[in-house]
Design a protein around this motif. Structure first.
Motif, short mmCIF file in Angstrom:
data_model
loop_
_atom_site.label_atom_id
_atom_site.label_comp_id
_atom_site.label_asym_id
_atom_site.label_seq_id
_atom_site.Cartn_x
_atom_site.Cartn_y
_atom_site.Cartn_z
N VAL A 155 0.84 -1.20 0.00
CA VAL A 155 0.00 0.00 0.00
C VAL A 155 0.87 1.25 0.00
O VAL A 155 1.78 1.40 0.84
CB VAL A 155 -0.94 0.00 1.23
CG1 VAL A 155 -1.79 1.27 1.25
CG2 VAL A 155 -1.83 -1.23 1.23
N ARG A 156 0.60 2.16 -0.91
CA ARG A 156 1.35 3.43 -0.99
C ARG A 156 0.93 4.33 0.16
O ARG A 156 -0.25 4.53 0.44
CB ARG A 156 1.06 4.12 -2.33
CG ARG A 156 1.74 5.47 -2.52
CD ARG A 156 3.23 5.34 -2.79
NE ARG A 156 3.84 6.64 -3.00
CZ ARG A 156 4.04 7.18 -4.20
NH1 ARG A 156 3.66 6.53 -5.31
NH2 ARG A 156 4.63 8.36 -4.33
N ASN A 157 1.92 4.88 0.86
CA ASN A 157 1.67 5.81 1.95
C ASN A 157 2.72 6.92 1.85
O ASN A 157 3.83 6.78 2.34
CB ASN A 157 1.76 5.09 3.30
CG ASN A 157 1.38 5.98 4.47
OD1 ASN A 157 1.33 7.20 4.34
ND2 ASN A 157 1.10 5.38 5.61
N LYS A 186 -0.38 -7.34 -3.59
CA LYS A 186 -1.39 -6.55 -4.30
C LYS A 186 -1.29 -5.07 -3.95
O LYS A 186 -1.27 -4.70 -2.78
CB LYS A 186 -2.79 -7.06 -3.96
CG LYS A 186 -3.15 -8.36 -4.65
CD LYS A 186 -4.62 -8.71 -4.48
CE LYS A 186 -4.96 -9.98 -5.28
NZ LYS A 186 -6.37 -10.38 -5.09
N THR A 187 -1.22 -4.25 -4.98
CA THR A 187 -1.25 -2.80 -4.77
C THR A 187 -2.63 -2.22 -5.06
O THR A 187 -2.99 -1.17 -4.53
CB THR A 187 -0.23 -2.10 -5.70
OG1 THR A 187 -0.26 -2.71 -7.00
CG2 THR A 187 1.18 -2.23 -5.14
N GLU A 233 5.14 -7.50 8.49
CA GLU A 233 4.14 -6.80 9.31
C GLU A 233 4.37 -5.29 9.26
O GLU A 233 5.29 -4.76 9.88
CB GLU A 233 4.20 -7.30 10.77
CG GLU A 233 3.07 -6.76 11.63
CD GLU A 233 3.01 -7.41 13.00
OE1 GLU A 233 2.20 -6.97 13.82
OE2 GLU A 233 3.79 -8.36 13.25
N HIS A 234 3.56 -4.61 8.47
CA HIS A 234 3.66 -3.16 8.30
C HIS A 234 5.10 -2.74 7.99
O HIS A 234 5.64 -1.82 8.62
CB HIS A 234 3.14 -2.44 9.55
CG HIS A 234 1.75 -2.85 9.95
ND1 HIS A 234 0.66 -2.69 9.12
CD2 HIS A 234 1.28 -3.44 11.08
CE1 HIS A 234 -0.41 -3.15 9.73
NE2 HIS A 234 -0.07 -3.60 10.90
N VAL A 235 5.69 -3.42 7.04
CA VAL A 235 7.07 -3.15 6.64
C VAL A 235 7.08 -1.94 5.70
O VAL A 235 6.38 -1.91 4.70
CB VAL A 235 7.68 -4.37 5.93
CG1 VAL A 235 9.08 -4.06 5.42
CG2 VAL A 235 7.69 -5.57 6.87
N LYS A 239 9.36 4.42 -1.77
CA LYS A 239 8.57 4.20 -2.99
C LYS A 239 9.46 3.80 -4.16
O LYS A 239 9.01 3.13 -5.10
CB LYS A 239 7.74 5.43 -3.33
CG LYS A 239 8.56 6.70 -3.62
CD LYS A 239 7.63 7.86 -3.96
CE LYS A 239 8.39 9.17 -4.15
NZ LYS A 239 9.44 9.13 -5.18
N GLU A 240 10.72 4.18 -4.11
CA GLU A 240 11.65 3.84 -5.19
C GLU A 240 11.94 2.34 -5.26
O GLU A 240 12.55 1.86 -6.22
CB GLU A 240 12.97 4.59 -5.01
CG GLU A 240 12.89 6.09 -5.25
CD GLU A 240 12.27 6.87 -4.09
OE1 GLU A 240 11.90 8.04 -4.28
OE2 GLU A 240 12.19 6.28 -2.97
#
Length: 402
Positions: A155-157, A186-187, A233-235, A239-240
């Motif tokens: 997921v993008r954040n 999955k994105t 786990e929430h790794v 974004k690169e």
């Protein structure tokens, strides 16, 4: 189709064969001995492997798998086939020549789809054999033979991606030199079916990455390489680290698995050849009921059948390699699917006959047959089970009659 080998390939075959005889086979037992002398089989790599890697580099027998001449030997699939087969004769050989899975597949992904920064940070150390990597695609909670089932999320954040999910059979993650994973997840669950997935680079020392356990294969732990169950786990990674672009994970996987599958098949043919060789040597020496085993009709049938099956599997593998080189992986998908079914099953039959010829010794670790059988059996599942490949072959065959 011309399957003859160029002078360059013939020279490499000769050099590689000599290296195997002088350095690989004599050190298989040394490798196991050094591995078992450590406090834990996961704590360090047997020193002999790094010694052999240095020798292989000096001999120019390095990164032979990569067709990209900028990074590898610049060999086609057809040219690499006999070399990969020779390496497949020993469980330790592929790593010695830096031609071992899953690093080969990961290097191909980075070479083909990676950014310049990704290549600099991860591809070059892998090419140099300085680090190792793993590939996290398969999941315990879904049928991963259908890659669209994958549930791990990416997921993008802001300027980061957050990865969450559980993976297993991440081969290589147990190695103390393994520094990075390529993770598939999955994105965008709402995108078209084959555009929901992405691949992303995750350094294994990132907070939230936890190796839960190492899995065994028919009782073999394959240390220090191994096959890990990993929780992400929430790794958080930059974004690169996304490879190519969002939604390209399935396409990358298909590009990765074509060469990966044929390399497995090439190595399996090598394992079958060595099993046949060991069987022939054994039965000429052992006497039962007044004559050598080699004079027994049933043994002769095993030997003949093994030679026939190996030759058939090799020719089909060479045809697939030729097609990959000339018309591309997509056009060769039927041949790739066929060899992925044929090669493991042929190797299993030949190795099983050799085990039978050796008697009780065949199931021990005194000879490499039991370990080779276990590895070959996993390859009826890895990179897609037989049934999935057969279903694809049948569909493509039926299309001809539409």
């Amino acid at each position: 189709m011309d399957f003859s080998y160029s002078e360059k390939v013939q020279r490499l075959i000769q050099k590689l064969s000599v290296f195997m005889e002088e350095h690989i086979y004599p050190n298989e037992k040394v490798y196991e001995q050094q591995l078992n002398e450590q406090d834990t089989r996961w704590s360090a790599v047997p020193p002999i492997i790094e010694e052999l890697k240095k020798k292989a580099k000096q001999e120019g027998l390095w990164n032979l798998f990569l067709p990209d001449a900028q990074y590898g030997a610049g060999l086609s699939n057809l040219e690499y086939a006999p070399l990969c087969e020779i390496m497949g004769r020993s469980p330790i050989a592929p790593e010695v020549f830096n031609c071992n899975a899953p690093d080969t597949g990961n290097m191909e992904v980075l070479a083909r789809y990676g950014s310049e920064e990704q290549k600099k940070r991860w591809l070059l150390p892998l090419l140099n054999g300085e680090i190792r990597s793993c590939f996290s695609m398969t999941e315990p909670d879904v049928a991963s033979s259908d890659a669209t089932n994958i549930q791990a999320s990416i997921v993008r954040n802001g300027d980061e991606y957050v990865i969450s999910g559980k993976k297993w059979w991440s081969s290589g993650a147990g190695d103390p030199r393994c520094k990075v994973a390529i993770v598939m997840g999955k994105t965008n669950p709402d995108a078209p079916k084959h555009e929901q997935q992405s691949m992303i680079i995750v350094p294994l020392d990132t907070p939230g990455v936890k190796i839960e356990r190492m899995l065994s294969v028919f009782g073999y732990d394959h240390a220090p390489h191994g096959h890990a169950e990993i929780t992400y786990e929430h790794v958080r990674v930059p974004k690169e680290n996304i490879i190519w672009a969002e939604g390209k994970g399935f396409a990358i996987a298909q590009g990765r698995l074509g060469p990966g599958r044929i390399h497995h098949c090439m190595r399996l043919i090598g394992a079958a050849e060595r099993a046949l060789e060991l069987m022939c040597q054994r039965v000429k020496k052992r006497v039962a009921f007044g004559k050598t085993l080699a004079e027994q009709g049933v043994i002769q049938d095993w030997i003949a059948q093994s030679r026939i099956e190996i030759e058939q599997a090799r020719l089909l593998t060479l045809k697939a390699a030729y097609m990959m080189d000339t018309v591309g992986n997509k056009a060769a998908k039927t041949e790739i699917a066929m060899i992925k079914v044929v090669a493991p099953n042929v190797a299993l039959k030949v190795i099983d006959r050799a085990i039978q010829a050796f008697g009780a010794a065949g199931v021990s670790d005194d000879v490499p047959l039991a370990a080779q059988w276990a590895s070959a059996r996993t390859l009826r599942l890895a990179d897609g089970p037989d049934e999935v490949h057969k279903a694809q072959i049948a569909k493509l065959e039926l299309k001809k009659y539409d």
